[in-house]
Design a protein around this motif. Sequence first.
Motif, mmCIF file in Angstrom:
data_model
loop_
_atom_site.group_PDB
_atom_site.id
_atom_site.type_symbol
_atom_site.label_atom_id
_atom_site.label_comp_id
_atom_site.label_asym_id
_atom_site.label_seq_id
_atom_site.Cartn_x
_atom_site.Cartn_y
_atom_site.Cartn_z
ATOM 1 N N VAL A 37 23.529 7.262 10.248
ATOM 2 C CA VAL A 37 24.811 7.427 9.573
ATOM 3 C C VAL A 37 25.452 8.735 10.021
ATOM 4 N N LEU A 38 26.647 8.642 10.587
ATOM 5 C CA LEU A 38 27.430 9.832 10.892
ATOM 6 C C LEU A 38 28.026 10.316 9.581
ATOM 7 N N ILE A 39 27.776 11.581 9.224
ATOM 8 C CA ILE A 39 28.199 12.091 7.918
ATOM 9 C C ILE A 39 29.289 13.151 8.034
ATOM 10 N N ASP A 40 29.990 13.185 9.139
ATOM 11 C CA ASP A 40 31.116 14.099 9.335
ATOM 12 C C ASP A 40 32.420 13.406 8.975
ATOM 13 N N ARG A 41 33.351 14.164 8.436
ATOM 14 C CA ARG A 41 34.666 13.617 8.111
ATOM 15 C C ARG A 41 35.498 13.415 9.386
ATOM 16 N N LEU A 42 35.296 14.298 10.363
ATOM 17 C CA LEU A 42 36.014 14.220 11.633
ATOM 18 C C LEU A 42 35.069 13.722 12.721
ATOM 19 N N TRP A 43 35.613 12.961 13.666
ATOM 20 C CA TRP A 43 34.800 12.479 14.774
ATOM 21 C C TRP A 43 34.389 13.671 15.640
ATOM 22 N N PRO A 44 33.134 13.742 16.082
ATOM 23 C CA PRO A 44 32.660 14.860 16.914
ATOM 24 C C PRO A 44 33.385 14.906 18.266
ATOM 25 N N ARG A 45 33.794 16.092 18.641
ATOM 26 C CA ARG A 45 34.514 16.286 19.905
ATOM 27 C C ARG A 45 33.642 15.931 21.098
ATOM 28 N N GLY A 46 34.281 15.313 22.074
ATOM 29 C CA GLY A 46 33.608 15.046 23.334
ATOM 30 C C GLY A 46 32.666 13.859 23.331
ATOM 31 N N ILE A 47 32.598 13.121 22.250
ATOM 32 C CA ILE A 47 31.714 11.947 22.168
ATOM 33 C C ILE A 47 32.595 10.707 22.065
ATOM 34 N N LYS A 48 32.358 9.761 22.938
ATOM 35 C CA LYS A 48 33.073 8.491 22.856
ATOM 36 C C LYS A 48 32.415 7.630 21.791
ATOM 37 N N LYS A 49 33.232 6.917 21.050
ATOM 38 C CA LYS A 49 32.688 6.072 19.973
ATOM 39 C C LYS A 49 31.700 5.045 20.498
ATOM 40 N N VAL A 50 31.930 4.542 21.684
ATOM 41 C CA VAL A 50 31.011 3.541 22.246
ATOM 42 C C VAL A 50 29.681 4.158 22.672
ATOM 43 N N ASP A 51 29.662 5.484 22.859
ATOM 44 C CA ASP A 51 28.442 6.147 23.313
ATOM 45 C C ASP A 51 27.494 6.553 22.190
ATOM 46 N N LEU A 52 28.007 6.651 20.975
ATOM 47 C CA LEU A 52 27.159 7.075 19.860
ATOM 48 C C LEU A 52 26.618 5.846 19.136
ATOM 49 N N LYS A 53 25.330 5.660 19.249
ATOM 50 C CA LYS A 53 24.686 4.521 18.601
ATOM 51 C C LYS A 53 24.419 4.881 17.145
ATOM 52 N N MET A 54 25.167 4.224 16.249
ATOM 53 C CA MET A 54 25.022 4.480 14.821
ATOM 54 C C MET A 54 25.263 3.193 14.063
ATOM 55 N N ASP A 55 24.805 3.167 12.828
ATOM 56 C CA ASP A 55 24.990 1.999 11.982
ATOM 57 C C ASP A 55 26.255 2.092 11.140
ATOM 58 N N GLU A 56 26.651 3.323 10.802
ATOM 59 C CA GLU A 56 27.878 3.486 10.022
ATOM 60 C C GLU A 56 28.372 4.922 10.115
ATOM 61 N N SER A 110 20.023 5.075 19.887
ATOM 62 C CA SER A 110 19.352 4.520 18.719
ATOM 63 C C SER A 110 17.871 4.907 18.757
ATOM 64 N N ASP A 111 17.309 5.190 17.581
ATOM 65 C CA ASP A 111 15.913 5.617 17.524
ATOM 66 C C ASP A 111 15.099 4.786 16.531
ATOM 67 N N GLY A 112 15.642 3.641 16.148
ATOM 68 C CA GLY A 112 14.921 2.768 15.235
ATOM 69 C C GLY A 112 15.136 3.080 13.766
ATOM 70 N N THR A 113 15.912 4.122 13.468
ATOM 71 C CA THR A 113 16.230 4.454 12.086
ATOM 72 C C THR A 113 17.637 3.951 11.772
#
Length: 116
Positions: free
Chosen positions: A21-40, A15-18
């Motif tokens: 939003v992940l704007i990809d239709r497919l989940w990025p390879r090699g990234i665990k959902k718990v590891d990516l800090k995002m709002d939506e 997280s960087d204070g902004t």
Amino acid sequence: MKTINIKRVYDSKESDGTYRVLIDRLWPRGIKKVDLKMDEWDKEIAPSPKLRIWFDHKKEHFEEFSKLYIEELKLKNEDVERLRKIAEKQPLTLLFGAKDHEINHAVVLREFLLKN
């Protein structure tokens, strides 16, 4: 309008204070959902599967891809306006998974949000 940033998910997991939003239709390879800090995760704002497959991140397709993606964005008024409203209130970061920082749909979406 506040700032609209674009960042590659592999370079910006924290997280960087902004509002992120992940704007990809497919989940990025090699990234665990718990590891990516995002709002939506907004799959609907991403290019259609047909357009994404045709583009295939080829530099020679980028100009035509941009035009076609903009046409798709013009039909996604609700999603586009929602992102604009977020960007009016706070800095927004569009997260993408593509390798190329300059030839990707996040670049097109950012410009569309800022200009239209």
